[in-house]
Scaffold this active site. Structure first.
Site, PDB file in Angstrom:
ATOM      1  N   SER A 143      24.688  -4.899 -32.100  1.00 10.61           N
ATOM      2  CA  SER A 143      23.529  -5.415 -32.779  1.00 10.61           C
ATOM      3  C   SER A 143      24.594  -6.077 -33.180  1.00 10.61           C
ATOM      4  O   SER A 143      25.620  -7.226 -33.586  1.00 10.61           O
ATOM      5  CB  SER A 143      23.222  -3.980 -33.873  1.00 10.61           C
ATOM      6  OG  SER A 143      23.223  -4.647 -34.702  1.00 10.61           O
ATOM      7  N   TYR A 157      27.837   2.926 -38.401  1.00 11.13           N
ATOM      8  CA  TYR A 157      27.291   2.760 -37.054  1.00 11.13           C
ATOM      9  C   TYR A 157      27.589   1.379 -37.314  1.00 11.13           C
ATOM     10  O   TYR A 157      27.777   0.811 -35.714  1.00 11.13           O
ATOM     11  CB  TYR A 157      25.858   2.119 -37.741  1.00 11.13           C
ATOM     12  CG  TYR A 157      24.692   1.179 -36.854  1.00 11.13           C
ATOM     13  CD1 TYR A 157      24.730   1.886 -35.764  1.00 11.13           C
ATOM     14  CD2 TYR A 157      24.556   0.028 -37.494  1.00 11.13           C
ATOM     15  CE1 TYR A 157      23.520   1.418 -34.732  1.00 11.13           C
ATOM     16  CE2 TYR A 157      23.843  -0.799 -36.208  1.00 11.13           C
ATOM     17  CZ  TYR A 157      23.235   0.089 -34.904  1.00 11.13           C
ATOM     18  OH  TYR A 157      22.096  -0.782 -34.013  1.00 11.13           O
TER      19      TYR A 157
HETATM   20  P1  NAP Z   1      15.470   4.361 -31.030  1.00 10.31           P
HETATM   21  O1  NAP Z   1      14.612   3.471 -30.697  1.00 10.31           O
HETATM   22  O2  NAP Z   1      16.015   5.171 -31.532  1.00 10.31           O
HETATM   23  O3  NAP Z   1      15.967   4.744 -29.322  1.00 10.31           O
HETATM   24  C1  NAP Z   1      17.221   5.350 -29.147  1.00 10.31           C
HETATM   25  C2  NAP Z   1      17.570   5.143 -27.190  1.00 10.31           C
HETATM   26  O4  NAP Z   1      18.444   6.562 -27.617  1.00 10.31           O
HETATM   27  C3  NAP Z   1      15.992   7.200 -27.449  1.00 10.31           C
HETATM   28  O5  NAP Z   1      15.799   6.942 -25.781  1.00 10.31           O
HETATM   29  C4  NAP Z   1      16.251   8.207 -27.636  1.00 10.31           C
HETATM   30  O6  NAP Z   1      16.055   9.217 -27.043  1.00 10.31           O
HETATM   31  C5  NAP Z   1      18.258   7.870 -26.589  1.00 10.31           C
HETATM   32  N1  NAP Z   1      19.689   8.017 -27.624  1.00 10.31           N
HETATM   33  C6  NAP Z   1      19.047   8.366 -28.683  1.00 10.31           C
HETATM   34  N2  NAP Z   1      20.805   9.160 -28.777  1.00 10.31           N
HETATM   35  C7  NAP Z   1      20.894   9.494 -27.363  1.00 10.31           C
HETATM   36  C8  NAP Z   1      22.060  10.654 -26.687  1.00 10.31           C
HETATM   37  N3  NAP Z   1      22.724  10.743 -28.253  1.00 10.31           N
HETATM   38  N4  NAP Z   1      22.271  10.017 -25.616  1.00 10.31           N
HETATM   39  C9  NAP Z   1      20.746   9.908 -24.747  1.00 10.31           C
HETATM   40  N5  NAP Z   1      20.215   9.388 -25.946  1.00 10.31           N
HETATM   41  C10 NAP Z   1      20.228   8.849 -26.598  1.00 10.31           C
HETATM   42  O7  NAP Z   1      16.152   3.040 -31.096  1.00 10.31           O
HETATM   43  P2  NAP Z   1      16.201   1.575 -30.893  1.00 10.31           P
HETATM   44  O8  NAP Z   1      16.011   0.959 -32.272  1.00 10.31           O
HETATM   45  O9  NAP Z   1      15.739   1.454 -30.084  1.00 10.31           O
HETATM   46  O10 NAP Z   1      17.634   1.360 -30.415  1.00 10.31           O
HETATM   47  C11 NAP Z   1      18.509   0.940 -29.284  1.00 10.31           C
HETATM   48  C12 NAP Z   1      19.307   0.605 -29.479  1.00 10.31           C
HETATM   49  O11 NAP Z   1      19.712  -0.483 -30.420  1.00 10.31           O
HETATM   50  C13 NAP Z   1      21.086   0.902 -29.901  1.00 10.31           C
HETATM   51  O12 NAP Z   1      22.259   1.118 -29.714  1.00 10.31           O
HETATM   52  C14 NAP Z   1      20.928   0.451 -31.512  1.00 10.31           C
HETATM   53  O13 NAP Z   1      22.008   0.554 -31.662  1.00 10.31           O
HETATM   54  C15 NAP Z   1      20.281  -0.995 -30.975  1.00 10.31           C
HETATM   55  N6  NAP Z   1      19.612  -1.601 -31.638  1.00 10.31           N
HETATM   56  C16 NAP Z   1      18.828  -1.770 -32.733  1.00 10.31           C
HETATM   57  C17 NAP Z   1      18.160  -2.780 -33.262  1.00 10.31           C
HETATM   58  C18 NAP Z   1      16.345  -2.316 -33.999  1.00 10.31           C
HETATM   59  O14 NAP Z   1      16.325  -3.076 -34.745  1.00 10.31           O
HETATM   60  N7  NAP Z   1      16.032  -1.487 -33.554  1.00 10.31           N
HETATM   61  C19 NAP Z   1      18.585  -3.409 -33.818  1.00 10.31           C
HETATM   62  C20 NAP Z   1      20.453  -3.448 -32.969  1.00 10.31           C
HETATM   63  C21 NAP Z   1      20.621  -2.478 -32.603  1.00 10.31           C
HETATM   64  P3  NAP Z   1      16.403  10.558 -26.952  1.00 10.31           P
HETATM   65  O15 NAP Z   1      16.551  10.517 -28.903  1.00 10.31           O
HETATM   66  O16 NAP Z   1      15.320  11.952 -26.791  1.00 10.31           O
HETATM   67  O17 NAP Z   1      17.817  10.985 -27.057  1.00 10.31           O
END
Ligand code: NAP
Length: 255
Positions: A143, A157
């Site tokens: 991130s 985080y």
């Molecule tokens: P999201 O839409 O909430 O999706 C998260 C994914 O991770 C889901 O598939 C969830 O499935 C899975 N997950 C969560 N906890 C888990 C666990 N303990 N074991 C296995 N799977 C797990 O999140 P996102 O925004 O796409 O984020 C994905 C990554 O991108 C993260 O690492 C986040 O820090 C990073 N990121 C996101 C953003 C943003 O703006 N969206 C920005 C910077 C970085 P389940 O809940 O079914 O387990």
């Protein structure tokens, strides 16, 4: 360009939603055989349906990245189905909000366990197979928050996301002579299901902080990961790419 993905075995943790779903779909469209994970089978199966009905190859495997047993079973399943793991996208993550002063020790531990230790365990579990093959690609979803910027309420985080890069740099050196690269994508604000639920006003406020005046798409992150996963990126390791519409660039808070 980037044709080397076809036929490769990919694991994407947290592939059932958001950025991981984007990675699963973009890699599958390029011909990768995808194993996507998450804790909720319903959302995971939906992504598999979308990929297979578009002609791609994908399977959902229920797995919690904070469990070493689950992680080992995940790699065993990919090995059984797809003959090993060529590409790992360690993407699963959570982003709970809490200020340091109010944070319970367990809240800190949960963020670090899933985001940092979970990434480490996924990487560790894939390594013996990759070392044996003499090739592998590992891409971490980090991130901008932590490695580059700070946000009130996200100290745990940010620590987990900066920690991923520390692990990456050490591992890149350890693996440099094994044909294995490890790199990280640093997303800015990306439009996911969770972001959509936060509502239009929240999205408008977030978009206003981005020079491009819009949130990123999940595919924007997937395409950066695709580059790191390709044969063309074979001489790139231990590096990061920021995909944020210019969010971290401004020197001053004026247009
Ligand atoms: P999201 O839409 O909430 O999706 C998260 C994914 O991770 C889901 O598939 C969830 O499935 C899975 N997950 C969560 N906890 C888990 C666990 N303990 N074991 C296995 N799977 C797990 O999140 P996102 O925004 O796409 O984020 C994905 C990554 O991108 C993260 O690492 C986040 O820090 C990073 N990121 C996101 C953003 C943003 O703006 N969206 C920005 C910077 C970085 P389940 O809940 O079914 O387990």
């Amino acid at each position: 360009m980037l044709t080397s993905i076809a036929g490769k075995s990919l694991i994407v943790t947290g592939g059932s939603m958001g950025i991981g779903k984007g990675i699963a779909k973009v890699f599958a469209a390029k011909g990768a055989r995808v194993l996507l994970t998450g804790r909720n089978a319903k959302t995971g199966d939906k992504v598999v349906d979308e990929i297979t009905s578009a002609g791609g190859t994908a399977v959902f495997h229920k797995s919690d990245v904070s469990s070493w047993d689950d992680i080992q079973a995940m790699v065993a399943r990919a090995t059984e189905l797809h003959g090993g793991v060529d590409i790992l996208c360690a993407n699963a993550g959570i982003f709970p909000n809490c200020n340091v002063v109010d944070m319970a020790i367990d809240e800190w531990d949960e963020a670090l366990d899933i985001n940092l230790k979970g990434s480490f365990m996924a990487v560790k579990a894939c390594l013996s197979g990759m070392i044996e093959k003499g090739q592998g690609r590992i891409i971490l979803t980090s991130s901008i928050t932590g490695p580059v910027t700070g946000m009130a309420g996200w100290s745990h985080y940010g620590a987990s996301k900066a920690g991923q890069l520390g692990m990456m740099r050490g591992a890149a050196l350890e693996l440099a002579q094994n044909g294995i690269t490890i790199n990280a994508v640093l997303p800015g604000n990306i439009m996911t299901e969770g972001m959509a639920e936060a509502g239009g006003e929240y999205i408008r406020r977030m978009a206003a902080t981005v020079p491009m005046k819009k949130l990123g798409a999940i595919e924007d992150i997937a395409y950066a990961a695709l580059y790191f996963a390709s044969d063309e990126a074979g001489y790139v390791t231990g590096q990061t790419i920021i995909v944020d519409g210019g969010q971290v660039l401004p020197e001053a808070l004026v247009d």
